[in-house]
Design a protein around this motif. Structure first.
Motif, PDB file in Angstrom:
ATOM      1  N   ALA A 414       6.084  -5.473   2.092  1.00 39.79           N
ATOM      2  CA  ALA A 414       6.357  -4.508   1.026  1.00 39.79           C
ATOM      3  C   ALA A 414       6.651  -5.243  -0.272  1.00 39.79           C
ATOM      4  CB  ALA A 414       7.550  -3.643   1.394  1.00 39.79           C
ATOM      5  N   MET A 415       6.017  -4.830  -1.356  1.00 50.72           N
ATOM      6  CA  MET A 415       6.405  -5.362  -2.653  1.00 50.72           C
ATOM      7  C   MET A 415       7.789  -4.821  -3.018  1.00 50.72           C
ATOM      8  SD  MET A 415       2.813  -4.816  -4.643  1.00 50.72           S
ATOM      9  CE  MET A 415       3.319  -5.478  -6.233  1.00 50.72           C
ATOM     10  N   GLY A 416       8.473  -5.538  -3.881  1.00 45.11           N
ATOM     11  CA  GLY A 416       9.767  -5.062  -4.373  1.00 45.11           C
ATOM     12  C   GLY A 416      10.956  -5.658  -3.657  1.00 45.11           C
ATOM     13  N   VAL A 438       8.255 -13.884  -7.326  1.00 42.20           N
ATOM     14  CA  VAL A 438       7.627 -12.556  -7.423  1.00 42.20           C
ATOM     15  C   VAL A 438       6.368 -12.656  -8.287  1.00 42.20           C
ATOM     16  CG1 VAL A 438       9.860 -11.368  -7.223  1.00 42.20           C
ATOM     17  CG2 VAL A 438       8.903 -11.790  -9.462  1.00 42.20           C
ATOM     18  N   GLY A 439       5.470 -11.705  -8.093  1.00 45.94           N
ATOM     19  CA  GLY A 439       4.314 -11.600  -8.973  1.00 45.94           C
ATOM     20  C   GLY A 439       4.657 -10.708 -10.155  1.00 45.94           C
ATOM     21  N   ASP A 440       3.731 -10.614 -11.104  1.00 49.45           N
ATOM     22  CA  ASP A 440       4.007  -9.716 -12.236  1.00 49.45           C
ATOM     23  C   ASP A 440       3.981  -8.267 -11.771  1.00 49.45           C
ATOM     24  OD1 ASP A 440       1.312 -10.409 -11.804  1.00 49.45           O
ATOM     25  OD2 ASP A 440       0.686  -9.669 -13.760  1.00 49.45           O
ATOM     26  N   GLY A 441       3.277  -7.992 -10.660  1.00 44.81           N
ATOM     27  CA  GLY A 441       3.302  -6.638 -10.109  1.00 44.81           C
ATOM     28  C   GLY A 441       4.678  -6.309  -9.555  1.00 44.81           C
ATOM     29  N   MET A 469      -2.363  -9.366 -13.224  1.00 39.15           N
ATOM     30  CA  MET A 469      -3.044  -8.417 -12.343  1.00 39.15           C
ATOM     31  C   MET A 469      -2.332  -8.307 -10.992  1.00 39.15           C
ATOM     32  SD  MET A 469      -6.458 -10.583 -11.250  1.00 39.15           S
ATOM     33  CE  MET A 469      -7.201  -9.153 -10.508  1.00 39.15           C
ATOM     34  N   TYR A 470      -2.639  -7.221 -10.297  1.00 43.94           N
ATOM     35  CA  TYR A 470      -2.284  -7.123  -8.879  1.00 43.94           C
ATOM     36  C   TYR A 470      -3.311  -7.990  -8.153  1.00 43.94           C
ATOM     37  CZ  TYR A 470       0.674  -2.949  -9.751  1.00 43.94           C
ATOM     38  OH  TYR A 470       1.644  -2.071 -10.163  1.00 43.94           O
ATOM     39  N   GLY A 471      -3.040  -9.311  -8.176  1.00 48.17           N
ATOM     40  CA  GLY A 471      -4.057 -10.280  -7.786  1.00 48.17           C
ATOM     41  C   GLY A 471      -4.565 -10.114  -6.360  1.00 48.17           C
TER      42      GLY A 471
HETATM   43  C1  LIG Z   1       5.272  -1.356  -2.194  1.00 45.21           C
HETATM   44  C2  LIG Z   1       3.877  -1.872  -2.097  1.00 45.21           C
HETATM   45  N1  LIG Z   1       2.895  -1.291  -2.831  1.00 45.21           N
HETATM   46  C3  LIG Z   1       1.629  -1.756  -2.774  1.00 45.21           C
HETATM   47  C4  LIG Z   1       1.321  -2.800  -1.959  1.00 45.21           C
HETATM   48  C5  LIG Z   1      -0.113  -3.320  -1.886  1.00 45.21           C
HETATM   49  N2  LIG Z   1      -0.169  -4.656  -2.502  1.00 45.21           N
HETATM   50  C6  LIG Z   1      -0.079  -5.785  -1.785  1.00 45.21           C
HETATM   51  S1  LIG Z   1      -0.099  -7.153  -2.716  1.00 45.21           S
HETATM   52  C7  LIG Z   1      -0.289  -6.250  -4.123  1.00 45.21           C
HETATM   53  C8  LIG Z   1      -0.451  -6.913  -5.451  1.00 45.21           C
HETATM   54  C9  LIG Z   1       0.668  -7.854  -5.779  1.00 45.21           C
HETATM   55  O1  LIG Z   1       0.531  -8.195  -7.129  1.00 45.21           O
HETATM   56  P1  LIG Z   1       1.484  -9.227  -7.805  1.00 45.21           P
HETATM   57  O2  LIG Z   1       2.884  -8.902  -7.539  1.00 45.21           O
HETATM   58  O3  LIG Z   1       1.118  -9.312  -9.246  1.00 45.21           O
HETATM   59  O4  LIG Z   1       1.140 -10.592  -7.063  1.00 45.21           O
HETATM   60  P2  LIG Z   1      -0.275 -11.351  -6.949  1.00 45.21           P
HETATM   61  O5  LIG Z   1      -0.977 -10.810  -5.763  1.00 45.21           O
HETATM   62  O6  LIG Z   1      -1.034 -11.131  -8.214  1.00 45.21           O
HETATM   63  O7  LIG Z   1       0.082 -12.788  -6.750  1.00 45.21           O
HETATM   64  C10 LIG Z   1      -0.301  -4.882  -3.857  1.00 45.21           C
HETATM   65  C11 LIG Z   1      -0.438  -3.839  -4.886  1.00 45.21           C
HETATM   66  C12 LIG Z   1       2.366  -3.355  -1.185  1.00 45.21           C
HETATM   67  N3  LIG Z   1       2.160  -4.358  -0.335  1.00 45.21           N
HETATM   68  N4  LIG Z   1       3.628  -2.878  -1.292  1.00 45.21           N
END
Ligand SMILES: Cc1ncc(C[n+]2csc(CCOP(=O)(O)OP(=O)(O)O)c2C)c(N)n1
Length: 550
Positions: A414-416, A438-441, A469-471
């Protein structure tokens, strides 16, 4: 003044060693917040979002091996917390969440913010316990902790209607149930010892249930005396020293081909305290489900889990530490050295894979360079947290984790989770270095909890990989639909994260160019009295630690 339900609950929490709770306040449980203010041994940390509060409780549960505790308001409050419950459920992390509810007389009317929690939480909790009579309150707390911490650990919800807190409750505190540890049957241990003695090419995978005090030391002894390669599983990297010659390679999501090919020559897999998931099993291909292509011994403290997906050759329902101790007590086979070549072969592949060989990129910094630089500053007892995203592949490839350090993340992805878990790490173990990736997402999903860090004096370092980006999703899009415009649903316009950090009172550092990496990271690690955000402008072409856009 007679004892109220709220006071009885506060005393019951105290009896279960609760000293820290995470919340976003709500009118549905005012009685409890009021009673807690009289209990100076429980610190109530007020967060900015229930997702943040609940992720902090998950991290606390993992750090203490006691249920972490969150309190949230009814309906909307709980809805915000669901992401963390999902993580605790999948990751088998003990957690108790207290949830407000409408007054009992209004049940079923769709009263303001009412929710049928048994329905809503059916697939993200081990149990939902409703407290509808004062006499049940303390027993509910004791049961919640017992269920959360037993077997396959996980989250338990306790539902508290708004009108119950002030009712009289002259009842004794229901004391904590003694922790129950399942142990291996001697005949199963004998069989495992026999299988391991005969194996020429065994693999030992160690996962989330490896929790007991001193267990990593015992594991190392076992590995050395029995000559066994040890592989920590996905997002559990601190069970075994990555630089130990018996390190058998990281059993993460998408194991690199050279390592996986070699692992597939194994003649025995022992999954020790690993639940075995989609990620660890390489999407159910290794071991293949339901019938493994290689003999599998599955050790996990819950009979419902052993045999649920895979048919093991031997299933042992046990605390994995007891199995390690049982094998140590039996002593290594005389010919254990026959496996030295196998262990060395795996280790050579692993060592080659983690050796930095990144190349510069033209659209931003290769995140490998930043992670390798951070590795130089990482303390022996560092707490590292990670959000979900491709940036994390660099952490697992290049950071030399070892026992004594802690790694916190949503194992299920899970992101966050990264930022709130860093706050929780800092509050549980003050003085320890805390590094959050963390990523920018993910940064703008729960990064607002930096305000909580400021408020309560935690000082994590938040390393943001900003590839605009959501890489991860861009990469999957490109792999699945080659040549299609993968950026349409993944591009992000970001703030200046260093300025954003400063607006909270934290330190903000920007790294735009590879020439700034060493000095920027050194500056970040020199600051220990407040949160630091390092805004790294990273390459999107370097999609992960393993893949570069052509
Ligand atoms: C709460 C949640 N929403 C959506 C996703 C789907 N998801 C997995 S990785 C990702 C992108 C992550 O982007 P970022 O934080 O910018 O890191 P990057 O992959 O660019 O290194 C997404 C949207 C998830 N895993 N958890």
């Amino acid at each position: 003044m007679s004892k109220t339900v709220a006071r009885l609950i506060a005393e019951s929490l105290k009896a279960h060693d609760v000293d820290l709770m995470y919340c976003v306040p709500g009118e549905s449980y005012l009685g409890l917040t009021d009673a807690l203010s009289d209990t100076n041994s429980i610190r109530l940390v007020v967060c900015r979002h229930e997702g943040g509060a609940a992720f902090m409780a998950v991290a606390d549960g993992r750090l203490r091996d006691r249920a972490g505790v969150a309190v949230v308001s009814r309906g909307p409050g709980l809805s915000n917390a669901l992401v963390a419950l999902h993580t605790a459920y999948h990751d088998a992390t003990p957690m108790v969440i207290l949830i407000g509810q409408v007054e009992r007389k209004d049940y079923g009317r769709l009263a303001l913010q009412e929710q049928n929690y048994s329905k809503l939480l059916a697939d993200v909790t081990k149990s939902v316990i409703e407290v509808n009579e004062p006499v049940m309150a303390s027993e509910a707390i004791a049961r919640a902790f017992h269920i959360a911490e037993s077997g396959t650990q996980g989250p338990v919800a306790v539902i508290l209607p708004e009108d119950i807190f002030d009712e009289p409750a002259e009842f004794p505190v229901d004391l904590p149930r003694p922790r129950v540890y399942p142990g291996p049957r001697p005949e199963d241990l004998d069989r495992l010892a026999d299988m391991l003695a005969k194996a020429e090419r065994p693999l030992v995978w160690v996962g989330g249930a490896l929790l007991g005090a001193g267990v990593t030391d015992e594991l190392r002894q076992l590995s050395e005396s029995w000559v066994l390669p040890v592989s920590p599983t996905h997002r559990r990297p601190c069970h075994f020293d990555m630089r130990h010659p018996n390190y058998g390679g990281y059993m993460g999501i998408r194991v690199p081909k050279p390592l996986l090919d070699e692992m597939k020559r194994a003649d025995l897999i022992v999954a020790l305290g690993e639940r075995i998931t989609d990620s660890v099993s390489q999407s159910y291909t290794f071991p293949s489900a339901p019938q493994p292509q290689v003999p599998l011994v599955h050790v996990w403290p819950d009979p419902n889990e052993v045999g649920r997906v895979w048919r093991p050759t031997l299933g042992i329902v046990s605390d994995p530490q007891a199995v390690i101790r049982g094998l140590l007590a039996r002593g290594a086979p005389g010919d254990a050295a026959k496996r030295k070549g196998w262990v060395a072969g795996l280790n050579a592949i692993h060592t080659k894979l983690m050796t930095p060989e990144w190349e510069p990129t033209s659209d931003g910094i290769n995140f490998a360079q930043i992670v390798c630089e951070i590795g130089k500053h990482m303390a022996d007892d560092a707490i590292v947290t990670s959000d979900a995203g491709n940036f994390s592949s660099f952490i697992h490839r290049y950071l030399p984790f070892k026992p004594g350090q802690a790694f916190l993340a949503s194992v299920v992805g899970a992101m966050g989770a990264g930022m709130p878990m860093a706050v929780a790490g800092g509050l549980r173990l003050p003085g320890r270095q805390v590094i959050a990736f963390v990523g920018d997402g993910g940064a703008l999903m729960t990064g607002n909890e930096i305000a909580t860090a400021m408020q309560y004096g935690a000082s994590p370092k938040l390393i943001i990989s900003d590839n605009k980006m959501y890489g991860t999703i861009g990469m999957h899009h490109e792999v699945r639909y080659p040549g299609r415009p993968y950026q349409s649903a993944t591009r992000l316009t970001n703030p200046d994260f260093a300025m954003w950090a400063r607006s909270f009172g934290a330190e903000g550092i920007t790294i735009r160019d590879q020439s700034e990496v060493a000095s920027g990271i050194a500056k970040a690690f020199a600051i220990t009295d407040r949160p630091v955000v390092v805004h790294c402008h990273t390459s999107a072409d370097q999609m992960s630690a393993w893949r570069r856009r052509k």
